[in-house]
Design a protein around this motif. Structure first.
Motif, PDB file in Angstrom:
ATOM      1  N   GLN A 144      33.643  30.990 -15.465  1.00  0.00           N
ATOM      2  CA  GLN A 144      34.329  31.384 -14.234  1.00  0.00           C
ATOM      3  C   GLN A 144      35.580  32.185 -14.564  1.00  0.00           C
ATOM      4  N   LEU A 145      35.925  33.069 -13.621  1.00  0.00           N
ATOM      5  CA  LEU A 145      37.173  33.817 -13.685  1.00  0.00           C
ATOM      6  C   LEU A 145      37.983  33.434 -12.455  1.00  0.00           C
ATOM      7  N   LYS A 146      39.234  33.071 -12.665  1.00  0.00           N
ATOM      8  CA  LYS A 146      40.134  32.655 -11.588  1.00  0.00           C
ATOM      9  C   LYS A 146      41.143  33.767 -11.333  1.00  0.00           C
ATOM     10  N   ILE A 147      41.441  34.009 -10.061  1.00  0.00           N
ATOM     11  CA  ILE A 147      42.410  35.028  -9.684  1.00  0.00           C
ATOM     12  C   ILE A 147      43.282  34.460  -8.575  1.00  0.00           C
ATOM     13  N   GLU A 148      44.605  34.512  -8.758  1.00  0.00           N
ATOM     14  CA  GLU A 148      45.521  34.072  -7.707  1.00  0.00           C
ATOM     15  C   GLU A 148      46.177  35.281  -7.064  1.00  0.00           C
ATOM     16  N   THR A 149      46.323  35.225  -5.758  1.00  0.00           N
ATOM     17  CA  THR A 149      47.100  36.215  -5.025  1.00  0.00           C
ATOM     18  C   THR A 149      47.704  35.521  -3.818  1.00  0.00           C
ATOM     19  N   GLN A 150      48.264  36.293  -2.919  1.00  0.00           N
ATOM     20  CA  GLN A 150      48.896  35.724  -1.736  1.00  0.00           C
ATOM     21  C   GLN A 150      48.290  36.337  -0.475  1.00  0.00           C
ATOM     22  N   ASN A 151      48.516  35.665   0.629  1.00  0.00           N
ATOM     23  CA  ASN A 151      47.985  36.127   1.914  1.00  0.00           C
ATOM     24  C   ASN A 151      48.604  37.446   2.355  1.00  0.00           C
ATOM     25  N   ILE A 152      49.711  37.852   1.736  1.00  0.00           N
ATOM     26  CA  ILE A 152      50.346  39.124   2.084  1.00  0.00           C
ATOM     27  C   ILE A 152      49.732  40.302   1.322  1.00  0.00           C
ATOM     28  N   VAL A 154      46.638  41.735   1.279  1.00  0.00           N
ATOM     29  CA  VAL A 154      45.337  41.869   1.933  1.00  0.00           C
ATOM     30  C   VAL A 154      44.411  42.772   1.128  1.00  0.00           C
ATOM     31  N   ALA A 155      44.934  43.885   0.616  1.00  0.00           N
ATOM     32  CA  ALA A 155      44.101  44.813  -0.161  1.00  0.00           C
ATOM     33  C   ALA A 155      43.523  44.120  -1.394  1.00  0.00           C
ATOM     34  N   ALA A 156      44.331  43.311  -2.083  1.00  0.00           N
ATOM     35  CA  ALA A 156      43.839  42.589  -3.258  1.00  0.00           C
ATOM     36  C   ALA A 156      42.765  41.584  -2.862  1.00  0.00           C
ATOM     37  N   CYS A 157      42.978  40.858  -1.762  1.00  0.00           N
ATOM     38  CA  CYS A 157      41.971  39.894  -1.301  1.00  0.00           C
ATOM     39  C   CYS A 157      40.644  40.587  -1.025  1.00  0.00           C
ATOM     40  N   ARG A 158      40.705  41.707  -0.353  1.00  0.00           N
ATOM     41  CA  ARG A 158      39.472  42.458  -0.051  1.00  0.00           C
ATOM     42  C   ARG A 158      38.818  42.971  -1.337  1.00  0.00           C
ATOM     43  N   GLY A 164      32.937  40.222  -5.897  1.00  0.00           N
ATOM     44  CA  GLY A 164      32.075  39.046  -5.943  1.00  0.00           C
ATOM     45  C   GLY A 164      32.802  37.725  -6.069  1.00  0.00           C
ATOM     46  N   ALA A 165      34.123  37.758  -6.044  1.00  0.00           N
ATOM     47  CA  ALA A 165      34.889  36.507  -6.109  1.00  0.00           C
ATOM     48  C   ALA A 165      34.843  35.822  -4.741  1.00  0.00           C
ATOM     49  N   LEU A 180      59.688  31.340   0.462  1.00  0.00           N
ATOM     50  CA  LEU A 180      58.837  32.477   0.820  1.00  0.00           C
ATOM     51  C   LEU A 180      57.819  32.074   1.874  1.00  0.00           C
ATOM     52  N   ASP A 181      57.598  32.943   2.823  1.00  0.00           N
ATOM     53  CA  ASP A 181      56.586  32.723   3.855  1.00  0.00           C
ATOM     54  C   ASP A 181      55.271  33.337   3.388  1.00  0.00           C
ATOM     55  N   GLU A 182      54.742  32.768   2.300  1.00  0.00           N
ATOM     56  CA  GLU A 182      53.503  33.251   1.714  1.00  0.00           C
ATOM     57  C   GLU A 182      52.592  32.070   1.426  1.00  0.00           C
ATOM     58  N   VAL A 183      51.298  32.350   1.411  1.00  0.00           N
ATOM     59  CA  VAL A 183      50.285  31.346   1.121  1.00  0.00           C
ATOM     60  C   VAL A 183      49.543  31.782  -0.139  1.00  0.00           C
ATOM     61  N   GLU A 184      49.366  30.872  -1.083  1.00  0.00           N
ATOM     62  CA  GLU A 184      48.626  31.178  -2.286  1.00  0.00           C
ATOM     63  C   GLU A 184      47.127  31.093  -2.007  1.00  0.00           C
ATOM     64  N   LEU A 185      46.419  32.150  -2.353  1.00  0.00           N
ATOM     65  CA  LEU A 185      44.965  32.201  -2.220  1.00  0.00           C
ATOM     66  C   LEU A 185      44.385  32.339  -3.619  1.00  0.00           C
ATOM     67  N   THR A 186      43.518  31.415  -4.001  1.00  0.00           N
ATOM     68  CA  THR A 186      42.924  31.419  -5.331  1.00  0.00           C
ATOM     69  C   THR A 186      41.439  31.725  -5.195  1.00  0.00           C
ATOM     70  N   TRP A 187      41.028  32.744  -5.913  1.00  0.00           N
ATOM     71  CA  TRP A 187      39.648  33.233  -5.900  1.00  0.00           C
ATOM     72  C   TRP A 187      38.967  32.854  -7.202  1.00  0.00           C
ATOM     73  N   TYR A 188      37.665  32.650  -7.160  1.00  0.00           N
ATOM     74  CA  TYR A 188      36.869  32.327  -8.354  1.00  0.00           C
ATOM     75  C   TYR A 188      35.634  33.216  -8.379  1.00  0.00           C
ATOM     76  N   LYS A 189      35.346  33.722  -9.559  1.00  0.00           N
ATOM     77  CA  LYS A 189      34.145  34.554  -9.760  1.00  0.00           C
ATOM     78  C   LYS A 189      33.284  33.884 -10.787  1.00  0.00           C
ATOM     79  N   GLU A 190      32.041  33.569 -10.409  1.00  0.00           N
ATOM     80  CA  GLU A 190      31.086  33.004 -11.366  1.00  0.00           C
ATOM     81  C   GLU A 190      30.705  34.092 -12.355  1.00  0.00           C
ATOM     82  N   LEU A 191      30.676  33.729 -13.624  1.00  0.00           N
ATOM     83  CA  LEU A 191      30.305  34.679 -14.658  1.00  0.00           C
ATOM     84  C   LEU A 191      28.896  34.397 -15.102  1.00  0.00           C
TER      85      LEU A 191
END
Length: 191
Positions: A144-152, A154-158, A164-165, A180-191
């Motif tokens: 697996q590959l893990k990627i963290e970003t924030q709800n702010i 949007v381009a990275a989330c998309r 495929g994450a 900070l008024d931010e939410v952590e979003l953690t994505w996972y990609k199966e390898l």
């Protein structure tokens, strides 16, 4: 457009940081809990007014990672170059005892950082860096590959969704102590 991806070492962090990572925040994903979360969670894109610039490198850029008590010898550094010009980069982190980014798992790699110069965004550089990061993780036996970003971001989330994450974690309070008024979003990609 032709460019190449090259393996590098941690000593390039100052040059690596010359690629800006800042972006304009003009929308964000608002996290809506349905029935307090019992019936699911929705991410609803909404405009941010006024827009503002978010720069993850402030105050002192990627070279600060080398000053942390982290063992970077287990990380992979990728640079994207067009001719001799640095246009992007990515860093893949693997399990080390002195940080928990990979959740204590030997089979999990983390996409610690990915960046593309603003004038090269949307031209395939990020996609190529992401695929190289996946390949590096696979070659190290990760599943697996893990990627963290924030709800702010949007381009990275998309982007991560297109790669495929899948969204695996939502941490509403990750930055609460920082004010900070931010939410952590953690994505996972199966390898």
């Amino acid at each position: 457009m032709e460019f190449k991806i090259a393996l590098e070492t941690a000593d390039v962090l100052p040059e690596y940081g010359s690629v800006p990572i800042g972006f304009e925040v003009n929308s964000r994903f608002r996290v809506e809990r349905v029935s307090g979360g019992l019936e699911g969670i929705r991410l609803i894109e909404e405009a941010v007014k006024p827009p503002y610039i978010k720069d993850y490198d402030r105050p002192d850029g990627p070279e600060r990672w080398a000053r942390k008590p982290w063992d970077l010898s287990n990380w992979i550094f990728l640079g994207a170059f067009r001719n001799r010009e640095r246009i992007g980069g990515a860093i893949v982190a693997f399990h080390v005892d002195d940080m928990n980014y990979c959740e204590g798992r030997e089979d999990l790699a983390g996409l610690w950082d990915i960046r593309v110069r603003p004038d090269y965004r949307g031209r395939g550089v990020g996609k190529s860096l992401f695929h190289h990061a996946e390949s590096c993780a696979r070659n190290r036996g990760c599943t697996q590959l893990k990627i963290e970003t924030q709800n702010i971001n949007v381009a990275a989330c998309r982007f991560y969704a297109r790669m495929g994450a899948r969204l695996g974690k939502i941490n509403m309070y990750a930055y609460h102590a920082d004010g900070l008024d931010e939410v952590e979003l953690t994505w996972y990609k199966e390898l």
